[in-house]
Design an enzyme around this catalytic site. Structure first.
Site, short mmCIF file in Angstrom:
data_model
loop_
_atom_site.label_atom_id
_atom_site.label_comp_id
_atom_site.label_asym_id
_atom_site.label_seq_id
_atom_site.Cartn_x
_atom_site.Cartn_y
_atom_site.Cartn_z
N ASP A 1 137.39 -65.21 -17.61
CA ASP A 1 136.26 -65.56 -18.47
C ASP A 1 136.31 -64.67 -19.70
O ASP A 1 135.86 -63.53 -19.68
CB ASP A 1 134.97 -65.35 -17.67
CG ASP A 1 133.71 -65.54 -18.51
OD1 ASP A 1 133.82 -65.73 -19.73
OD2 ASP A 1 132.61 -65.47 -17.93
N TYR B 1 115.19 -65.88 -21.73
CA TYR B 1 114.84 -64.75 -20.88
C TYR B 1 113.46 -64.19 -21.25
O TYR B 1 113.28 -62.98 -21.36
CB TYR B 1 115.91 -63.65 -20.98
CG TYR B 1 117.31 -64.19 -20.85
CD1 TYR B 1 117.73 -64.82 -19.69
CD2 TYR B 1 118.22 -64.10 -21.91
CE1 TYR B 1 119.00 -65.36 -19.57
CE2 TYR B 1 119.51 -64.62 -21.79
CZ TYR B 1 119.88 -65.24 -20.62
OH TYR B 1 121.14 -65.77 -20.51
N TYR C 1 128.92 -61.45 -14.76
CA TYR C 1 128.02 -62.47 -15.33
C TYR C 1 128.88 -63.54 -15.97
O TYR C 1 129.77 -63.24 -16.76
CB TYR C 1 127.07 -61.87 -16.37
CG TYR C 1 126.27 -62.91 -17.13
CD1 TYR C 1 125.12 -63.46 -16.57
CD2 TYR C 1 126.69 -63.36 -18.37
CE1 TYR C 1 124.40 -64.44 -17.25
CE2 TYR C 1 125.98 -64.33 -19.05
CZ TYR C 1 124.83 -64.87 -18.49
OH TYR C 1 124.13 -65.84 -19.17
N LYS D 1 131.80 -68.67 -27.49
CA LYS D 1 131.13 -67.75 -28.40
C LYS D 1 131.77 -67.65 -29.79
O LYS D 1 131.43 -68.40 -30.68
CB LYS D 1 131.00 -66.37 -27.75
CG LYS D 1 129.94 -66.32 -26.65
CD LYS D 1 129.64 -64.90 -26.24
CE LYS D 1 128.62 -64.81 -25.11
NZ LYS D 1 127.27 -65.20 -25.48
#
Length: 428
Positions: free
Chosen positions: A245, A17, A144, A274
């Site tokens: 998610d 980013y 997201y 993660k």
């Protein structure tokens, strides 16, 4: 780090980013231990980000390191096609025990975003095997789910970094996100938009996908558990699979082992990533029901058409097993509760600050929503100069510290956040 290396990084390495012509500053870390990141000059930063939610036990944990060293003596990687191994089997056995009994088929992959792609492909292939050409997904705004194409297509099309890809992404259905927050009373009106979409497009929708309870990069919003219960009921009534998610929230972050436990509902597909390896290596998993797996497997195609090269990586599976073993000691419950209580104590007084719109706390997540956009480069430097590592975005200063963080270290983080709010130069 030498000047030549710094210049090389600046000129050639594209960081997440960031821009190649006007990159955000990068800080060279030479080591990490516990909750501390060490800069080249020896200065230590208290990590408030757990390396984007993943390093839940901090860094250089002896049990995780031991698992890696033990496994690497045997093999670091082997293809998973036509081959299996104990670390993967052991991990999947643990995941099945940790998750609802309905989710007993596991597909391993190498990143959270890919686990979302896998879930979406599973659902599309499931309907295809039933002779139905369903391609659309239903989700909510402010979500997201990752940076790969399928994942981008179900992330907020307007309020996200993916807006520039809208003209090439598959078009999906987006309902209004619930306004009833986690700690407020439930408002039945939150369901209107979703209900209309699912009823109108029932035969087009392949699946519903949500981040349970916590919407992450889409705004760090915490919504009411009843919303999930209502969505689950609608999905069941319309025979549409539900995907959760849990890549960011899984493994204790919200105070429950999985965020969906706050609502006491069970999805048809669950995506994990993660923190699964304790922040040591990349690994993800997509868990589904026997019903979906068998339907795909008994179809004309006869198999699920996906196979990442590093699927079931033995090294990652071995350290994930060690990570789950640490979690099964149940210290994480006390640790997360302690963090939550301290975040309430230290952050909630900031609600009266003129630069603050809202303060949100859930488990080991703290969010300061500001009235102005943040000057990321300036605020990042301010945090580093003051001995903490926090990566804000848009109008949000949020922290997701390692569970092992001490009260003193956590107070240092919240004190620095409090101080940062007083400097106009740190905002746009």
């Amino acid at each position: 780090m030498s000047l030549s290396n710094i210049l090389f990084d600046y000129k050639h390495i594209w960081h997440p980013y960031s821009s190649m012509t006007k990159p955000l500053p990068c800080y060279s870390i030479i080591s990490a231990k516990g909750v501390y990141l060490t800069l080249e000059n020896g200065k230590k930063l208290i990590d408030g980000m757990s390396s984007w939610w993943s390093a839940i036990h901090g860094y250089n944990h002896p049990l995780l390191n031991r698992a890696l060293k033990k496994q690497i003596k045997n093999m670091s990687h082997i293809m998973f096609g036509g081959i299996t191994h104990s670390p993967a089997i052991s991990l999947c056995q643990k995941l099945i025990k940790l998750t609802p009994s309905k989710l007993d088929c596991i597909f391993l992959s190498d990143s959270g975003s890919i686990s979302i792609e896998v879930a979406m492909k599973m659902i599309i292939q499931y309907w295809n095997s039933l002779g139905q050409n369903r391609k659309k997904f239903l989700t909510i705004f402010n979500g997201y789910h990752g940076d790969t194409f399928g994942a981008m297509s179900i992330s907020d099309p307007n309020n996200s970094m993916h807006k520039i890809y809208n003209n090439v992404l598959p078009k999906n259905f987006f309902a209004e996100s619930p306004q009833s927050s986690f700690h407020s009373s439930w408002n039945e009106n939150d369901l209107i938009s979703f209900k209309k979409l699912i009823e109108k497009n029932e035969l087009k929708i392949a699946g519903v996908i949500l981040e349970p309870i916590v919407q992450g990069v889409g705004g760090m919003r915490f919504y009411h558990p009843i919303y999930l219960q209502k969505i689950k009921k609608l999905c069941d009534n319309h025979n549409i699979p539900l995907i959760f998610d849990e890549i960011a929230t899984g493994f204790g972050r919200t105070g429950k082992f999985f965020a969906f436990e706050h609502a006491n509902v069970v999805p048809d597909i669950l995506c994990l990533g993660k923190a699964m390896t304790g922040g040591t290596m990349t690994l993800a998993a997509t868990l589904t029901s026997r019903k979906i797996a068998n339907q795909i497997s008994n179809s004309k195609v006869g198999c699920f058409m996906h196979g990442p090269t590093y699927m079931g990586n033995p090294l990652a599976c071995a350290v994930a097993n060690a990570n789950i073993k640490i979690l099964q000691n149940n210290e994480w419950k006390k640790q997360v509760l302690k963090i939550e209580k301290q975040l309430y104590k230290n952050l909630f007084p900031l609600r009266k600050h003129f630069r603050v719109i809202n303060i949100r706390v859930l488990g080991a997540i703290g969010v300061v929503e500001c009235t102005q956009l943040i000057n990321i480069a300036c605020m990042q430097k301010f945090f580093v100069d003051n001995g903490v590592w926090i990566r804000p975005f848009k109008q949000l200063i949020y922290i997701v510290p390692p569970y092992i963080i001490s009260s003193r270290a956590l107070k240092k983080i919240t004190d620095v956040i409090t101080e940062a709010l007083n400097y106009k130069i740190l905002f746009i």
